[in-house]
Design a protein around this motif. Structure first.
Motif, PDB file in Angstrom:
ATOM      1  N   ASP A  42       0.803  -1.184  -0.045  1.00  0.00           N
ATOM      2  CA  ASP A  42       0.025   0.075   0.024  1.00  0.00           C
ATOM      3  C   ASP A  42       0.951   1.374   0.102  1.00  0.00           C
ATOM      4  O   ASP A  42       0.341   2.286  -0.014  1.00  0.00           O
ATOM      5  CB  ASP A  42      -0.993  -0.127   1.057  1.00  0.00           C
ATOM      6  N   TYR A  43       2.077   1.061  -0.222  1.00  0.00           N
ATOM      7  CA  TYR A  43       2.956   2.283  -0.032  1.00  0.00           C
ATOM      8  C   TYR A  43       3.114   3.186  -1.538  1.00  0.00           C
ATOM      9  O   TYR A  43       3.109   2.378  -2.575  1.00  0.00           O
ATOM     10  CB  TYR A  43       4.547   1.786   0.077  1.00  0.00           C
ATOM     11  N   ASP A  44       2.710   4.452  -1.511  1.00  0.00           N
ATOM     12  CA  ASP A  44       2.620   5.084  -2.788  1.00  0.00           C
ATOM     13  C   ASP A  44       3.595   6.128  -2.830  1.00  0.00           C
ATOM     14  O   ASP A  44       3.513   7.110  -1.995  1.00  0.00           O
ATOM     15  CB  ASP A  44       1.123   5.665  -2.974  1.00  0.00           C
ATOM     16  N   PRO A  45       4.648   6.006  -3.455  1.00  0.00           N
ATOM     17  CA  PRO A  45       5.889   6.970  -3.445  1.00  0.00           C
ATOM     18  C   PRO A  45       5.517   8.342  -3.700  1.00  0.00           C
ATOM     19  O   PRO A  45       6.132   9.201  -3.344  1.00  0.00           O
ATOM     20  CB  PRO A  45       6.865   6.437  -4.109  1.00  0.00           C
ATOM     21  N   GLU A  46       4.360   8.429  -4.635  1.00  0.00           N
ATOM     22  CA  GLU A  46       4.070   9.954  -5.159  1.00  0.00           C
ATOM     23  C   GLU A  46       2.926  10.655  -4.463  1.00  0.00           C
ATOM     24  O   GLU A  46       2.632  11.593  -4.549  1.00  0.00           O
ATOM     25  CB  GLU A  46       3.784   9.980  -6.522  1.00  0.00           C
ATOM     26  N   ARG A  47       2.472   9.632  -3.363  1.00  0.00           N
ATOM     27  CA  ARG A  47       1.381  10.437  -2.651  1.00  0.00           C
ATOM     28  C   ARG A  47       2.058  11.845  -1.821  1.00  0.00           C
ATOM     29  O   ARG A  47       1.197  12.489  -1.662  1.00  0.00           O
ATOM     30  CB  ARG A  47       0.962   9.186  -1.580  1.00  0.00           C
ATOM     31  N   TRP A  48       3.048  11.689  -1.242  1.00  0.00           N
ATOM     32  CA  TRP A  48       3.642  12.620  -0.601  1.00  0.00           C
ATOM     33  C   TRP A  48       4.804  13.148  -1.055  1.00  0.00           C
ATOM     34  O   TRP A  48       5.791  13.955  -0.225  1.00  0.00           O
ATOM     35  CB  TRP A  48       3.614  12.251   1.128  1.00  0.00           C
ATOM     36  N   PRO A  56      12.324   9.230   1.480  1.00  0.00           N
ATOM     37  CA  PRO A  56      10.778   9.230   1.509  1.00  0.00           C
ATOM     38  C   PRO A  56      10.203   9.775   2.557  1.00  0.00           C
ATOM     39  O   PRO A  56      10.814   9.789   3.649  1.00  0.00           O
ATOM     40  CB  PRO A  56      10.267   7.814   1.367  1.00  0.00           C
ATOM     41  N   GLN A  57       9.142  10.699   2.526  1.00  0.00           N
ATOM     42  CA  GLN A  57       8.586  11.267   3.533  1.00  0.00           C
ATOM     43  C   GLN A  57       7.924  10.194   4.446  1.00  0.00           C
ATOM     44  O   GLN A  57       7.562   8.941   3.985  1.00  0.00           O
ATOM     45  CB  GLN A  57       7.410  12.181   2.900  1.00  0.00           C
ATOM     46  N   PHE A  58       7.885  10.205   5.626  1.00  0.00           N
ATOM     47  CA  PHE A  58       7.292   9.254   6.570  1.00  0.00           C
ATOM     48  C   PHE A  58       5.920   9.416   6.430  1.00  0.00           C
ATOM     49  O   PHE A  58       5.322  10.543   6.731  1.00  0.00           O
ATOM     50  CB  PHE A  58       7.766   9.708   8.080  1.00  0.00           C
ATOM     51  N   GLN A 102      12.315  19.574   6.135  1.00  0.00           N
ATOM     52  CA  GLN A 102      13.899  19.163   6.081  1.00  0.00           C
ATOM     53  C   GLN A 102      13.825  18.121   4.970  1.00  0.00           C
ATOM     54  O   GLN A 102      14.925  17.885   4.342  1.00  0.00           O
ATOM     55  CB  GLN A 102      14.471  18.763   7.179  1.00  0.00           C
ATOM     56  N   THR A 103      12.795  16.948   4.904  1.00  0.00           N
ATOM     57  CA  THR A 103      13.195  15.894   4.173  1.00  0.00           C
ATOM     58  C   THR A 103      12.980  16.513   2.575  1.00  0.00           C
ATOM     59  O   THR A 103      13.624  15.932   1.742  1.00  0.00           O
ATOM     60  CB  THR A 103      11.845  15.038   4.349  1.00  0.00           C
TER      61      THR A 103
END
Length: 130
Positions: A42-48, A56-58, A102-103
Motif C-alpha cells: 500500500d506504499y505510494d511513493p508519489e502520494r507525499w 521518502p516522507q514518513f 527538511q525532508t
C-alpha cells in the motif's frame, strides 16, 4: 491529544487521526489514510513526494499534516454538535512542518547534486573528445 498506534502485521497499514471537540468531547474529524512503509503493497511513493526521492516522507507524519490542515480549517474547528469554535492545533510543537520541510530540502539537494554531476560528466567527456 492522544496518540494510539499499533503496527499492522498484514499488508495494509491504515491509520487515522481523530479530533474531538474541546467542549462537548464529540468526534468532529476522522482522517484515515494508508501509511505503509516503503516497499509495502500500500506504499505510494508519489502520494507525499516523488518516486525519485532519496529519503521518502514518513507516511504517518504526512497523514498527520493532512489532518492538521483539515482540523485547522474554519469548517474543521467548529463543532457541528455544540457550535464551539475549537482552538487551532499547533503543529510546530510536534515538529511536523520542520520535519517535512527538511525532508523536501534533502531530496531537492540530492536531485541538484545528481544533475550537477551529470552536467560535469558531460563536459568532461566533451573536452576529452576534442
Amino acid at each position: 491529544m492522544v496518540v494510539t498506534q499499533r503496527q499492522s502485521e498484514e499488508e495494509d497499514q491504515k491509520e487515522a487521526m481523530v479530533g474531538k471537540c474541546e467542549k462537548c468531547r464529540r468526534e468532529m474529524i476522522r482522517h484515515e489514510y494508508y501509511a505503509g512503509p516503503q516497499g509495502a503493497v500500500d506504499y505510494d511513493p508519489e502520494r507525499w513526494g516523488r518516486s525519485d526521492d532519496l529519503i521518502p516522507q514518513f507516511p504517518t507524519l504526512m497523514g498527520s499534516m493532512e489532518y492538521a490542515e483539515i482540523r485547522n480549517s474554519e469548517e474543521g474547528r467548529v463543532c457541528k454538535e455544540c457550535g464551539h469554535v475549537n482552538n487551532l492545533l499547533d503543529t510546530n510543537i510536534w515538529g511536523w512542518p520542520r520535519a517535512v520541510e527538511q525532508t523536501r530540502r534533502v531530496n531537492a539537494a540530492h536531485r541538484a547534486i545528481v544533475q550537477a554531476a551529470a552536467q560535469a560528466d558531460a563536459k568532461i567527456a566533451e573536452e576529452a573528445a576534442e
